[in-house]
Design a protein around this motif. Structure first.
Motif, PDB file in Angstrom:
ATOM      1  N   THR A 158       0.900  -0.979  -0.108  1.00 35.98           N
ATOM      2  CA  THR A 158      -0.001   0.013   0.043  1.00 35.98           C
ATOM      3  C   THR A 158       0.893   1.304  -0.029  1.00 35.98           C
ATOM      4  OG1 THR A 158      -0.097  -0.140   2.438  1.00 35.98           O
ATOM      5  CG2 THR A 158      -2.026  -1.071   1.161  1.00 35.98           C
ATOM      6  N   ARG A 159       2.103   1.271   0.335  1.00 38.43           N
ATOM      7  CA  ARG A 159       2.995   2.514   0.440  1.00 38.43           C
ATOM      8  C   ARG A 159       4.105   2.247  -0.434  1.00 38.43           C
ATOM      9  NH1 ARG A 159       2.597   5.274   5.599  1.00 38.43           N
ATOM     10  NH2 ARG A 159       0.899   3.980   7.040  1.00 38.43           N
ATOM     11  N   PRO A 160       4.533   3.111  -1.234  1.00 39.62           N
ATOM     12  CA  PRO A 160       3.874   4.437  -1.485  1.00 39.62           C
ATOM     13  C   PRO A 160       2.474   4.397  -2.178  1.00 39.62           C
ATOM     14  CG  PRO A 160       5.655   4.056  -3.213  1.00 39.62           C
ATOM     15  CD  PRO A 160       5.747   3.126  -2.325  1.00 39.62           C
ATOM     16  N   ILE A 161       1.620   5.264  -1.921  1.00 44.08           N
ATOM     17  CA  ILE A 161       0.160   5.284  -2.296  1.00 44.08           C
ATOM     18  C   ILE A 161       0.098   5.792  -3.566  1.00 44.08           C
ATOM     19  CG2 ILE A 161      -0.483   5.338   0.036  1.00 44.08           C
ATOM     20  CD1 ILE A 161      -1.700   8.211  -0.512  1.00 44.08           C
ATOM     21  N   SER A 162       0.931   6.168  -4.413  1.00 42.55           N
ATOM     22  CA  SER A 162       0.674   7.145  -5.659  1.00 42.55           C
ATOM     23  C   SER A 162       0.565   5.993  -6.752  1.00 42.55           C
ATOM     24  CB  SER A 162       2.273   7.680  -5.856  1.00 42.55           C
ATOM     25  OG  SER A 162       2.568   8.748  -5.155  1.00 42.55           O
ATOM     26  N   ASP A 163       1.010   4.619  -6.541  1.00 48.25           N
ATOM     27  CA  ASP A 163       0.822   3.904  -7.526  1.00 48.25           C
ATOM     28  C   ASP A 163      -0.335   2.701  -7.108  1.00 48.25           C
ATOM     29  OD1 ASP A 163       2.615   2.810  -5.959  1.00 48.25           O
ATOM     30  OD2 ASP A 163       4.091   2.273  -7.639  1.00 48.25           O
ATOM     31  N   LEU A 164      -0.636   2.862  -6.024  1.00 48.39           N
ATOM     32  CA  LEU A 164      -1.582   1.530  -5.422  1.00 48.39           C
ATOM     33  C   LEU A 164      -2.885   1.445  -6.385  1.00 48.39           C
ATOM     34  CD1 LEU A 164      -2.451  -0.465  -3.246  1.00 48.39           C
ATOM     35  CD2 LEU A 164      -3.497   1.515  -2.008  1.00 48.39           C
ATOM     36  N   LEU A 165      -3.643   2.312  -6.826  1.00 46.24           N
ATOM     37  CA  LEU A 165      -4.802   2.379  -7.684  1.00 46.24           C
ATOM     38  C   LEU A 165      -4.336   1.488  -8.884  1.00 46.24           C
ATOM     39  CD1 LEU A 165      -6.655   5.440  -7.126  1.00 46.24           C
ATOM     40  CD2 LEU A 165      -7.075   3.157  -5.972  1.00 46.24           C
TER      41      LEU A 165
END
Length: 431
Positions: free
Chosen positions: A145-152
């Motif tokens: 889940t981290r970093p969240i910038s590329d989670l989706l």
């Protein structure tokens, strides 16, 4: 105010053209507020040039991320376009990674191109997933889940391989279909016909508020895509701390029971394995727990807390704590260099190491950070950051409700969701 006994290299300087160069490393929740507040508050007489360097063009607001996973929000609803923000506020945006920082020379070295000189620097880089070495490089069905910038994007890559069109030959999908936009949210694409699976197993490693909200988000996202949806949260400790109170625990437990979700506490995920399915020729991916349990999963999401970003190891001469986080004073200044500031997950605040690595604190630190940077460049007294020990916490449950937590009191209803939605949208409306 600058501490006494400083050597000349530690005092505030400026570029040859007389401008004070402010470098924002990272576009996290604190630095975007610094950009906004500096641009609105500085005057021509301040003669300042602001540069933001970020590996990512878009920064995602963590408070709305579980809601986006649940498909209540689109990507655009929860992200900030850092390049557009910089252009709007007259700052320079550089989409690169700072891989080395030399405070004594006041230089930031990038992956490519010339280093960037600065007079004042603010570091807001977020964090990486704690314990990620257990789960790294394990395929698209294991998501950190981290970093969240590329989670989706990672979630969509997983979905593109798991869900298939109707009439698939896959043994794990049924003949029934549903029309859903799991790929098209935020892209303008039309909803697609997706084959409903017979079963879907989701495991979330990490039982903090983030892990629980994500588990509820995945339930909402996939509840119509599988005849049998199994969502399990694995937590190394009690998911609700005593400070949050028994009413919060009761509401969380009630939601797990209502949704038919499983919560396993006081165990850790120690390894991943593959085993033969007992009823078919398929091979199942399993996560092995510290008590010997083996959980089958189609998707394993790892929300086990925060670890320091690896790049901080190359931020030379900056003091870090034992876990590698940048040490800052209550003024949010580096304990080693007063012209370097920091906030958010990547820092450890002096005499306040209890501060959680959570977006709510980065949001609250932002205004203090901006005010102190302005005070520093003007030679004025700075303000100490006094982290709030008690605040209203709101957890999305994925069913149009939210659970509140405030001084041991708790409610679970649609009014709490409306309040959370209003607060979160209010923050994003600024950007």
């Amino acid at each position: 105010m600058e501490p006494t006994g400083m050597n000349p290299s530690m005092t505030l300087t400026s570029s040859p053209d007389g401008k004070k160069r402010i470098l924002l490393i990272g576009g996290g929740h604190a630095n975007v507020q610094v950009l906004e507040m500096l641009a609105k508050s500085l005057h021509k007489g301040d003669n300042v040039k602001i540069t933001m360097v970020s590996e990512y063009q878009h920064s995602y607001y963590s408070g709305m991320l579980p809601g986006c996973v649940a498909r209540f929000y689109s990507d655009e609803d929860i992200r900030m376009d850092l390049k557009a923000l910089c252009e709007y506020y007259g700052a320079t945006f550089v989409q690169q990674r700072v891989n080395e920082l030399c405070p004594k020379r006041k230089l930031a070295f990038l992956d490519e191109g010339d280093p960037i000189s600065f007079d004042v620097c603010s570091i807001n880089l977020g964090s990486i997933t704690k314990g990620s070495e257990v789960f790294s490089n394990k395929g698209v069905d294991v998501i950190l889940t981290r970093p969240i910038s590329d989670l989706l994007q990672k979630i969509r890559v997983f979905e593109s391989g798991l869900f298939s069109a109707p009439n698939t030959s896959s043994s794990s999908a049924s003949s029934s279909t549903t029309q859903i936009d799991i790929w098209s949210v935020g892209t303008g694409a039309a909803p697609q016909q997706i084959a409903v699976r017979d079963s879907l197993d989701i495991v979330v490693a990490g039982g903090g508020a983030a892990g629980i909200e994500l588990a509820w988000g995945f339930r909402a996202r996939y509840k119509n895509l599988a005849k049998k949806l199994n969502v399990t949260v694995v937590s190394a400790k009690d998911v609700i701390t005593p400070a949050m109170g028994r009413w919060v625990k009761s509401n969380v437990d009630d939601k797990f029971k209502e949704f038919g979700m499983r919560l396993i506490q006081d165990v850790q995920c120690v390894s991943l394995d593959i085993e033969k399915d007992a009823h078919s020729d398929r091979e199942n991916r399993v996560v092995v727990l510290s008590d010997g349990q083996r959980l089958k999963y189609d998707l394993l999401t790892v929300a086990t807390g925060a670890a320091a970003p690896e790049c901080l190891t190359k931020f030379h001469f900056l003091e870090k704590d034992d876990a590698g986080f940048l040490k800052v004073t209550r003024n949010l200044q580096s304990t080693a260099f007063p012209f370097i500031f920091g906030a958010g997950d990547c820092v450890s605040v002096e005499n306040a190491t209890w501060i959680a690595k959570a977006g709510v604190y980065a949001v609250r630190e932002g205004p203090f950070l901006a005010k102190n940077i302005m005070a520093y460049i003007r030679g004025m007294k700075m303000e100490e950051y006094d982290p709030q020990t008690g605040f209203l916490a709101l957890m999305m449950t994925g069913d149009g409700e939210a659970i509140s937590s405030w001084k041991g009191l708790s409610m679970s209803n649609s009014l709490m969701w409306s309040l959370k939605d209003k607060i979160d949208k209010g923050f994003m409306d600024r950007f």
